[in-house]
Design a protein around this motif. Structure first.
Motif, PDB file in Angstrom:
ATOM      1  N   SER A  29     -37.496 -17.066  28.566  1.00  0.00           N
ATOM      2  CA  SER A  29     -37.015 -16.468  27.322  1.00  0.00           C
ATOM      3  C   SER A  29     -35.495 -16.500  27.262  1.00  0.00           C
ATOM      4  O   SER A  29     -34.817 -16.775  28.249  1.00  0.00           O
ATOM      5  N   PHE A  30     -34.992 -16.231  26.079  1.00  0.00           N
ATOM      6  CA  PHE A  30     -33.547 -16.236  25.848  1.00  0.00           C
ATOM      7  C   PHE A  30     -33.241 -14.986  25.050  1.00  0.00           C
ATOM      8  O   PHE A  30     -33.849 -14.754  24.017  1.00  0.00           O
ATOM      9  N   GLN A  31     -32.367 -14.124  25.538  1.00  0.00           N
ATOM     10  CA  GLN A  31     -32.031 -12.941  24.756  1.00  0.00           C
ATOM     11  C   GLN A  31     -30.579 -12.533  24.916  1.00  0.00           C
ATOM     12  O   GLN A  31     -29.936 -12.838  25.906  1.00  0.00           O
ATOM     13  N   PHE A  32     -30.117 -11.884  23.863  1.00  0.00           N
ATOM     14  CA  PHE A  32     -28.775 -11.332  23.898  1.00  0.00           C
ATOM     15  C   PHE A  32     -28.869  -9.851  24.203  1.00  0.00           C
ATOM     16  O   PHE A  32     -29.890  -9.198  23.938  1.00  0.00           O
ATOM     17  N   LEU A  33     -27.782  -9.335  24.748  1.00  0.00           N
ATOM     18  CA  LEU A  33     -27.671  -7.907  24.987  1.00  0.00           C
ATOM     19  C   LEU A  33     -26.340  -7.471  24.388  1.00  0.00           C
ATOM     20  O   LEU A  33     -25.292  -7.992  24.764  1.00  0.00           O
ATOM     21  N   THR A  34     -26.402  -6.577  23.426  1.00  0.00           N
ATOM     22  CA  THR A  34     -25.148  -6.115  22.827  1.00  0.00           C
ATOM     23  C   THR A  34     -25.105  -4.600  22.877  1.00  0.00           C
ATOM     24  O   THR A  34     -26.039  -3.940  23.342  1.00  0.00           O
ATOM     25  N   GLY A  35     -24.019  -4.085  22.375  1.00  0.00           N
ATOM     26  CA  GLY A  35     -23.824  -2.638  22.389  1.00  0.00           C
ATOM     27  C   GLY A  35     -22.352  -2.369  22.539  1.00  0.00           C
ATOM     28  O   GLY A  35     -21.609  -3.216  23.039  1.00  0.00           O
ATOM     29  N   PRO A  36     -21.938  -1.187  22.094  1.00  0.00           N
ATOM     30  CA  PRO A  36     -20.513  -0.878  22.172  1.00  0.00           C
ATOM     31  C   PRO A  36     -20.029  -0.856  23.618  1.00  0.00           C
ATOM     32  O   PRO A  36     -20.825  -0.752  24.546  1.00  0.00           O
ATOM     33  N   SER A  37     -18.720  -0.971  23.767  1.00  0.00           N
ATOM     34  CA  SER A  37     -18.143  -0.935  25.104  1.00  0.00           C
ATOM     35  C   SER A  37     -18.506   0.390  25.768  1.00  0.00           C
ATOM     36  O   SER A  37     -18.423   1.450  25.165  1.00  0.00           O
ATOM     37  N   GLY A  38     -18.942   0.288  27.017  1.00  0.00           N
ATOM     38  CA  GLY A  38     -19.313   1.500  27.743  1.00  0.00           C
ATOM     39  C   GLY A  38     -20.743   1.917  27.494  1.00  0.00           C
ATOM     40  O   GLY A  38     -21.199   2.935  28.011  1.00  0.00           O
ATOM     41  N   ALA A  39     -21.483   1.127  26.718  1.00  0.00           N
ATOM     42  CA  ALA A  39     -22.867   1.493  26.419  1.00  0.00           C
ATOM     43  C   ALA A  39     -23.771   1.314  27.631  1.00  0.00           C
ATOM     44  O   ALA A  39     -24.841   1.911  27.697  1.00  0.00           O
ATOM     45  N   GLY A  40     -23.338   0.473  28.574  1.00  0.00           N
ATOM     46  CA  GLY A  40     -24.157   0.286  29.773  1.00  0.00           C
ATOM     47  C   GLY A  40     -24.729  -1.107  29.916  1.00  0.00           C
ATOM     48  O   GLY A  40     -25.667  -1.328  30.673  1.00  0.00           O
ATOM     49  N   LYS A  41     -24.107  -2.075  29.228  1.00  0.00           N
ATOM     50  CA  LYS A  41     -24.621  -3.446  29.315  1.00  0.00           C
ATOM     51  C   LYS A  41     -24.511  -3.976  30.754  1.00  0.00           C
ATOM     52  O   LYS A  41     -25.486  -4.471  31.314  1.00  0.00           O
ATOM     53  N   THR A  42     -23.308  -3.837  31.296  1.00  0.00           N
ATOM     54  CA  THR A  42     -23.109  -4.333  32.654  1.00  0.00           C
ATOM     55  C   THR A  42     -24.043  -3.601  33.627  1.00  0.00           C
ATOM     56  O   THR A  42     -24.608  -4.209  34.538  1.00  0.00           O
ATOM     57  N   SER A  43     -24.214  -2.303  33.394  1.00  0.00           N
ATOM     58  CA  SER A  43     -25.084  -1.531  34.286  1.00  0.00           C
ATOM     59  C   SER A  43     -26.524  -2.034  34.209  1.00  0.00           C
ATOM     60  O   SER A  43     -27.198  -2.172  35.229  1.00  0.00           O
TER      61      SER A  43
END
Ligand SMILES: Nc1ncnc2c1ncn2[C@@H]1O[C@H](COP(=O)(O)OP(=O)(O)OP(=O)(O)O)[C@@H](O)[C@H]1O
Ligand SMILES: [Mg+2]
Lengths: 301, 305
Positions: free
Chosen positions: A40-54
């Protein structure tokens, strides 16, 4: 990607009610349940500090959840023995937000690192690494040290290192943050090519322009919760269906599902060799469609 | 971007661990100094033991018979007779009667020359040299000798120097214990310093550990890198320390220092013990250093997953 949790019988990654906190801090991720289906292929977005890297860290096994279940390649990470970790790691390629290149090693050595720690000989991989570097536009910088490169060049080194071992999952944290749109498209195209070859891809990004380029599900993190938006094509189909229910079939507006010719895997390999970056951009624009045609079924289920 | 044939750079792969760029030099120096001191302590303990051994055998391989002047007996004749009796005893190599002149010579340092009246009665001595083997266990022979001298009616007493030998042995034992404690302390200090430095050096290279770990390197692969680095570092500083210890030791034995000064200082003797000690020191330093590095990396890696 899944609208409802756990539809794929054998996802490469499965989250089940996962929560995460750093130390004794607040829970920054709450009740995450989703699957990453194979290929699969997906994006992950969200405001800075939302926890994407986590969230990505949880996927690439650099952090453990404080609650819930994560399984990676069918293995429950909570009970994963230490000595099986390296093997799983080698199946996951990661482009770190801050690159994490080794400043004392040349570009070439940085990119070969995953192959080297896997015990491969230089003679086995030298050509491939050189070719990959040429493809990301660093053919003449192979002997350079990372501190002498521009941010975008370092980013491309990080990407090359992440993909060189042909991982089954590719996780990229803001992989186009430092490059111009043209190079961004080229890199996106690289990811799409890898996806076509079967790699599961997760790209965390703020770049909505980029997100719009690919018809893929978008995971959005906000306030610790994850919202998953199905791919555009699926939404369109659903909208059409709803529309159709309301209207007479003859009045239905013409669907504008973009459908390009599907390039074969061989084409994809050929493309890697020698290509004008503008072509890459153009083709990347067409990319979305193939998602719909083959993998679509799994994902939409 | 259009390289027709992208060539990989020639030459080998870069070293995964960055060169230390002087960061490890303080560790090298401190470890070398500690190894040097430890070697000196070990050589000193060994030297003290050696010296004491020499002195006690010397003391214990001889007896002294003292003949006290008694009215009505010829002390000089008695010494001759006592020497004769001693020579007849088993285990005795030689017995030399000392004359009145010898006795006076012994007293001169305290009383000055010619300050004694010629007719002052002086106790006289007989030096008895024992065969090396017969030395200390032959208590019977000593009491035998005493009995036979008594039977002759002499005012004689046999002194086997055991009091002196005991004192020397005790002193030597103290010196040796001191040396060995120093050795233990210095070894501990060296290990602690090296372990600390290994940790510090590791902390400065977390980026390398990070990158390797996340690329799927096995723990022992990462530990091995640091282990090799620190083994070499330990061996090098150990070599330097041991070499200087050897030089000092050689220097002491060639200098004209009096024996009592040299008692606590190691004298160079190219015997197996010294050579093994000096050879083992760098190896031990290397192993300690490698082990500390290994433990430090292991605990760092455990903290990551
Ligand atoms: N190692 C850490 N220790 C403690 N808190 C952390 C740590 N890493 C991240 N956080 C916190 O967790 C939250 C999420 O951080 P994270 O890096 O996942 O965000 P992000 O969505 O990747 O942001 P960005 O878009 O800026 O990269 C932030 O509030 C941050 O302060
Ligand atoms: Mg981030």
């Amino acid at each position: 990607m899944t609208a409802s949790p756990h539809s794929d019988p054998e996802p490469v990654v499965r989250f089940d009610n996962v929560g995460m906190r750093y130390g004794r801090g607040p829970e920054i991720l709450r009740d995450l349940s989703f699957d990453l289906p194979r290929g699969s292929f997906q994006f992950l977005t969200g405001p800075s500090g939302a926890g994407k890297t986590s969230l990505l860290k949880l996927i690439y096994l650099a952090a453990k959840p404080s609650r819930g279940l994560i399984s990676c390649f069918g293995r429950d990470v909570a009970t994963l023995p230490r000595d099986e970790l390296p093997d799983l790691r080698r199946r996951i390629g990661v482009v770190f937000q801050e690159f994490r290149l080794l400043n004392h090693l040349s570009v070439f050595d940085n990119v070969s690192l995953p192959l080297r720690v896997a015990g491969k000989k230089r003679s086995e991989y030298a050509e491939d690494v050189a070719e990959l570097l040429a493809w990301v536009g660093l053919g003449d910088k192979m002997s350079a040290l990372p501190p002498t490169l521009s941010g975008g060049e370092q980013q491309r080194v990080a990407i090359a290192r992440a993909v060189v071992g042909q991982p089954e999952i590719l996780i990229a944290d803001e992989p186009t943050g430092n490059v111009d749109p043209e190079m961004g498209m080229r890199l996106l195209r690289l990811f799409a090519e890898l996806n076509k070859l079967g790699t599961t891809i997760v790209i965390a990004t703020h770049d909505l322009q980029l997100v719009r380029m690919v018809d893929a599900p978008v995971m959005t993190l906000a306030n610790g919760h994850l919202h998953i938006r199905p791919p555009r094509s699926q939404r369109q189909r659903e909208a059409e269906l709803r529309e159709a229910e309301r209207r007479d079939a003859d009045d239905r507006p013409t669907a504008t599902v973009p459908m390009g010719p599907e390039p074969s895997a061989q084409d994809a390999a050929d493309d890697l060799d020698d290509e004008d970056p503008m072509d890459a951009v153009a083709r990347a624009m067409e990319m979305p469609d193939e998602d719909d045609t083959d993998d679509g079924e799994d994902r939409d289920a | 971007m259009h390289d027709d044939l992208p060539r990989p750079p020639s030459g080998g792969s870069g070293r995964l661990l960055p060169p230390d760029a002087g960061r490890d030099r303080p560790l090298f120096l401190v470890a070398a100094i500690l190894v040097f001191l430890a070697c000196i302590a070990a050589l000193g303990a060994r030297g003290a033991w050696h010296q004491a051994q020499n002195w006690t055998t010397e003391l214990e391989s001889s007896l002294t018979i003292q003949i006290r002047p008694v009215d009505g007996r010829d002390t000089e004749a008695d010494t001759q007779r006592a020497a004769e009796i001693a020579r007849g005893m088993p285990g005795v190599q030689a017995a030399t009667p000392r004359t009145r002149e010898d006795a006076l010579a012994l007293l001169t340092p305290w009383l000055g020359e010619g300050n004694l009246p010629d007719d002052l009665p002086l106790p006289l001595m007989v030096d008895v040299e024992l065969e090396p083997r017969a030395a200390r266990d032959d208590r019977v022979a000593i009491s035998d000798l005493q009995a036979r001298l008594d039977a002759e009616g002499m005012a004689a007493s046999v002194d086997d120097h055991s009091r002196w030998a005991r004192a020397v042995r005790r002193a030597a034992g103290t010196a040796q214990t001191l040396g060995l404690s120093l050795l233990a302390l210095l070894t501990g200090a060296a290990a602690a310093v090296i372990a600390f430095a290994a940790r510090a050096s590791l902390a400065a290279r977390t980026d390398v550990i990070d990158a390797l770990h996340l690329c799927g390197a096995e723990d022992r692969f990462i530990a091995g890198l640091f282990q090799r680095r620190f083994f070499m570092l330990g061996v090098k500083s150990g070599l330097v320390g041991a070499l200087f210890a050897a030089l000092v030791s050689i220097g002491v034995s060639f200098s004209q220092s009096p024996a009592d000064m040299a008692f606590f200082l190691p004298r160079w003797a190219a015997n197996p013990f010294e050579l093994i000690l000096l050879g083992a020191a760098p190896l031990l330093a290397g192993l300690t250093s490698a082990l500390s590095a290994r433990l430090a990396v292991a605990s760092d890696l455990r903290g990551r997953w």
